[in-house]
Design a protein around this motif. Sequence first.
Motif, PDB file in Angstrom:
ATOM      1  N   VAL A  78       0.699  -6.567  -1.038  1.00  0.00           N
ATOM      2  CA  VAL A  78      -0.383  -6.518  -2.031  1.00  0.00           C
ATOM      3  C   VAL A  78      -1.026  -5.130  -2.063  1.00  0.00           C
ATOM      4  N   SER A  79      -1.044  -4.454  -0.933  1.00  0.00           N
ATOM      5  CA  SER A  79      -1.595  -3.093  -0.935  1.00  0.00           C
ATOM      6  C   SER A  79      -0.774  -2.182  -1.829  1.00  0.00           C
ATOM      7  N   LYS A  80       0.531  -2.426  -1.841  1.00  0.00           N
ATOM      8  CA  LYS A  80       1.411  -1.547  -2.608  1.00  0.00           C
ATOM      9  C   LYS A  80       1.561  -2.000  -4.062  1.00  0.00           C
ATOM     10  N   TYR A  81       1.613  -3.300  -4.314  1.00  0.00           N
ATOM     11  CA  TYR A  81       2.026  -3.784  -5.642  1.00  0.00           C
ATOM     12  C   TYR A  81       0.946  -4.502  -6.446  1.00  0.00           C
ATOM     13  N   ASP A  82      -0.181  -4.848  -5.829  1.00  0.00           N
ATOM     14  CA  ASP A  82      -1.214  -5.560  -6.581  1.00  0.00           C
ATOM     15  C   ASP A  82      -2.233  -4.551  -7.098  1.00  0.00           C
ATOM     16  N   ALA A  83      -1.938  -3.994  -8.258  1.00  0.00           N
ATOM     17  CA  ALA A  83      -2.781  -2.927  -8.802  1.00  0.00           C
ATOM     18  C   ALA A  83      -4.205  -3.416  -9.058  1.00  0.00           C
ATOM     19  N   ALA A  84      -4.351  -4.682  -9.423  1.00  0.00           N
ATOM     20  CA  ALA A  84      -5.682  -5.214  -9.760  1.00  0.00           C
ATOM     21  C   ALA A  84      -6.497  -5.565  -8.520  1.00  0.00           C
ATOM     22  N   ASN A  85      -5.888  -5.503  -7.355  1.00  0.00           N
ATOM     23  CA  ASN A  85      -6.606  -5.776  -6.104  1.00  0.00           C
ATOM     24  C   ASN A  85      -7.220  -7.167  -6.030  1.00  0.00           C
ATOM     25  N   THR A  86      -6.577  -8.147  -6.605  1.00  0.00           N
ATOM     26  CA  THR A  86      -7.157  -9.494  -6.525  1.00  0.00           C
ATOM     27  C   THR A  86      -6.670 -10.257  -5.293  1.00  0.00           C
ATOM     28  N   TRP A  87      -5.504  -9.895  -4.763  1.00  0.00           N
ATOM     29  CA  TRP A  87      -4.939 -10.659  -3.634  1.00  0.00           C
ATOM     30  C   TRP A  87      -5.542 -10.229  -2.296  1.00  0.00           C
ATOM     31  N   PHE A  88      -6.193  -9.069  -2.277  1.00  0.00           N
ATOM     32  CA  PHE A  88      -6.941  -8.634  -1.090  1.00  0.00           C
ATOM     33  C   PHE A  88      -8.154  -7.864  -1.596  1.00  0.00           C
ATOM     34  N   PRO A  89      -9.162  -8.622  -2.057  1.00  0.00           N
ATOM     35  CA  PRO A  89     -10.267  -7.994  -2.803  1.00  0.00           C
ATOM     36  C   PRO A  89     -11.014  -6.947  -1.975  1.00  0.00           C
ATOM     37  N   GLU A  90     -11.634  -6.011  -2.673  1.00  0.00           N
ATOM     38  CA  GLU A  90     -12.271  -4.881  -1.990  1.00  0.00           C
ATOM     39  C   GLU A  90     -13.629  -5.215  -1.387  1.00  0.00           C
ATOM     40  N   ASP A  91     -14.323  -6.175  -1.996  1.00  0.00           N
ATOM     41  CA  ASP A  91     -15.643  -6.546  -1.500  1.00  0.00           C
ATOM     42  C   ASP A  91     -15.576  -6.850  -0.001  1.00  0.00           C
ATOM     43  N   ALA A  92     -16.458  -6.228   0.769  1.00  0.00           N
ATOM     44  CA  ALA A  92     -16.348  -6.255   2.230  1.00  0.00           C
ATOM     45  C   ALA A  92     -16.411  -7.677   2.798  1.00  0.00           C
ATOM     46  N   ALA A  93     -17.378  -8.470   2.331  1.00  0.00           N
ATOM     47  CA  ALA A  93     -17.535  -9.825   2.874  1.00  0.00           C
ATOM     48  C   ALA A  93     -16.313 -10.681   2.531  1.00  0.00           C
ATOM     49  N   THR A  94     -15.858 -10.580   1.280  1.00  0.00           N
ATOM     50  CA  THR A  94     -14.684 -11.345   0.857  1.00  0.00           C
ATOM     51  C   THR A  94     -13.469 -10.921   1.659  1.00  0.00           C
ATOM     52  N   ARG A  95     -13.332  -9.616   1.829  1.00  0.00           N
ATOM     53  CA  ARG A  95     -12.178  -9.092   2.570  1.00  0.00           C
ATOM     54  C   ARG A  95     -12.159  -9.617   4.006  1.00  0.00           C
ATOM     55  N   GLY A  96     -13.323  -9.677   4.612  1.00  0.00           N
ATOM     56  CA  GLY A  96     -13.414 -10.223   5.965  1.00  0.00           C
ATOM     57  C   GLY A  96     -12.969 -11.675   6.014  1.00  0.00           C
ATOM     58  N   GLN A  97     -13.395 -12.450   5.010  1.00  0.00           N
ATOM     59  CA  GLN A  97     -13.014 -13.865   4.972  1.00  0.00           C
ATOM     60  C   GLN A  97     -11.527 -14.037   4.684  1.00  0.00           C
ATOM     61  N   VAL A  98     -11.005 -13.202   3.808  1.00  0.00           N
ATOM     62  CA  VAL A  98      -9.566 -13.269   3.514  1.00  0.00           C
ATOM     63  C   VAL A  98      -8.775 -12.992   4.794  1.00  0.00           C
ATOM     64  N   ALA A  99      -9.191 -11.954   5.534  1.00  0.00           N
ATOM     65  CA  ALA A  99      -8.486 -11.611   6.780  1.00  0.00           C
ATOM     66  C   ALA A  99      -8.583 -12.758   7.783  1.00  0.00           C
ATOM     67  N   MET A 100      -9.740 -13.403   7.822  1.00  0.00           N
ATOM     68  CA  MET A 100      -9.945 -14.497   8.776  1.00  0.00           C
ATOM     69  C   MET A 100      -9.019 -15.681   8.475  1.00  0.00           C
ATOM     70  N   TRP A 101      -8.933 -16.082   7.215  1.00  0.00           N
ATOM     71  CA  TRP A 101      -8.092 -17.235   6.864  1.00  0.00           C
ATOM     72  C   TRP A 101      -6.609 -16.863   6.835  1.00  0.00           C
ATOM     73  N   THR A 102      -6.315 -15.586   6.629  1.00  0.00           N
ATOM     74  CA  THR A 102      -4.915 -15.150   6.741  1.00  0.00           C
ATOM     75  C   THR A 102      -4.459 -15.271   8.190  1.00  0.00           C
ATOM     76  N   ALA A 103      -5.334 -14.865   9.107  1.00  0.00           N
ATOM     77  CA  ALA A 103      -5.010 -14.992  10.533  1.00  0.00           C
ATOM     78  C   ALA A 103      -4.861 -16.467  10.921  1.00  0.00           C
ATOM     79  N   PHE A 104      -5.667 -17.319  10.329  1.00  0.00           N
ATOM     80  CA  PHE A 104      -5.581 -18.760  10.586  1.00  0.00           C
ATOM     81  C   PHE A 104      -4.176 -19.280  10.229  1.00  0.00           C
ATOM     82  N   GLY A 105      -3.644 -18.726   9.125  1.00  0.00           N
ATOM     83  CA  GLY A 105      -2.295 -19.124   8.696  1.00  0.00           C
ATOM     84  C   GLY A 105      -1.214 -18.682   9.673  1.00  0.00           C
ATOM     85  N   GLY A 106      -1.452 -17.568  10.376  1.00  0.00           N
ATOM     86  CA  GLY A 106      -0.450 -17.086  11.323  1.00  0.00           C
ATOM     87  C   GLY A 106      -0.683 -17.581  12.733  1.00  0.00           C
TER      88      GLY A 106
END
Lengths: 210, 285
Positions: free
Chosen positions: A75-103
């Motif tokens: 997504v860093s390379k191909y998601d030009a709109a930045n929706t799959w890893f949003p830039e907003d700091a709080a959202t980004r933290g939550q995305v990282a947290m639930w991504t880690a939950f998946g792994g």
Amino acid sequence: MIKLYDYILSGSCYKVRLMLNILNVEYEAVPVDFYPGLEHKKPDFLALNPLGQLPVLTDDELILRDAQSILLYLVSKYDAANTWFPEDAATRGQVAMWTAFGGDEIMAASAARLHDVLNYPFDIDQQRKSAHAAFLILDDHIAEQEIKGFDWLAGTSPTIADIACFPYVSLSEDGGISREEYPAIERWLRRVMDVPGFIDMPGVLQHWRS
Amino acid sequence: MKQIDSATLNQWYVIQSCTDLTQTRPRHTRLLGSDILAERLDDGGLSVWLLSATGEQMRQLPVRECYDYVWTTMGAPEGEVFSMPEFYEEGRRMVVCGIATVQTSPGRIIENFLDMSHFPFVHIDVLGAEPETEVNNYKVNLRKDVNELWATECGFYQPKAMASATEGIEVDYQYRVANPFAAILYKTCPGRDDAMDLVGILPQPLDETNCDIHYFMLVFDDVNSDQELIQFQQGILMQDRIILENQRPRELPLERGAEITIRADAASIQYRRWIKDMGIGFGTL
């Protein structure tokens, strides 16, 4: 050219296939004989990933292991709109947290599946118990998100967190883990299946799509 | 557990592939509800032991190495492992696809394998696709000379019939049930009109409602690697596994009228009748 070292029955490889398809990125799949050949434990593959795990993604000189890291790269390379890893700091933290939950926590469901399908010598009762504990946390979280008016694990649109958690949740019955008691999870799975570019894998029931 | 009928006892069963049974990797498994141990000996030979409930070696079981598989039996089969001359044909590749563990009876597994009507709904865009859901009027034939059940003239439209298929084709199918718990599919070989590819399933009944399915492909294919062929077939089997594990009862009902059948189920009807006449009680109701 991107190469994905791939095994059709691996939910972790499926995370990457799903993301590549959603982002409409061309790639070459290199099938690895995970079972019965155990090719991922042989020298050629260990040179790519000393952990002996799938998936591995290469992009020219770059070699990446770990499905979650690969999702982040894609997504860093191909998601030009930045929706799959949003830039907003709080959202980004939550995305990282639930991504880690998946792994991490969700992988108990993967272990149960490896036990039931391929006879891996895991403590099946313990793995199922851990998976149910993780599913309960996920179900509560999704319900809370829905009450707030959001359909996804983090933020307001699908992110890599949804892709990281989807495969082994949707494949859980292969490992004898019923989802009858998780209605919010069931609703969320259907929403993921309706994301444009969604593809299935064996074991993910396509006709559940709305 | 109920007494096991002699028809079930007197069959040959695959318990491992030859290459996966090495001196360092014995196979401790179950067959028809009993624990068994298969070992590779120093001289390359094999021994298969029936074990007691506490793990003592009770008696040695007959063993055969045939078609890259290790076979054994709990009884005294009249003949040898069924004949599969295609195994010896020049140019064919035997691809052992591994074992899939499935919670159902061996009869359910064979019956599902014979059923074409589920293709468009279970193997979506691979072995079938809506709206091409019709099963044509195939023929079912019990070959009394060899005691095998055959279904022939089974044509079906398939979007991706085999790993090597690049476009949808009308596939010609034949099914051969070589013994009550061993079935082989013969299907059009993409790009070769004079030959058919084989897909075989050999359920090892662990007990009445649990099986390890050994499965293989025996194909002419210059395009795909073994890895590609294995992944194709494993994907299909995982889709079937969900259906199989959700069927109730897990045993195969042999009484007429126990389930509602239609014309497309002709192979299943004949299969159930055939194994009932043979006296198979194991894994059935």
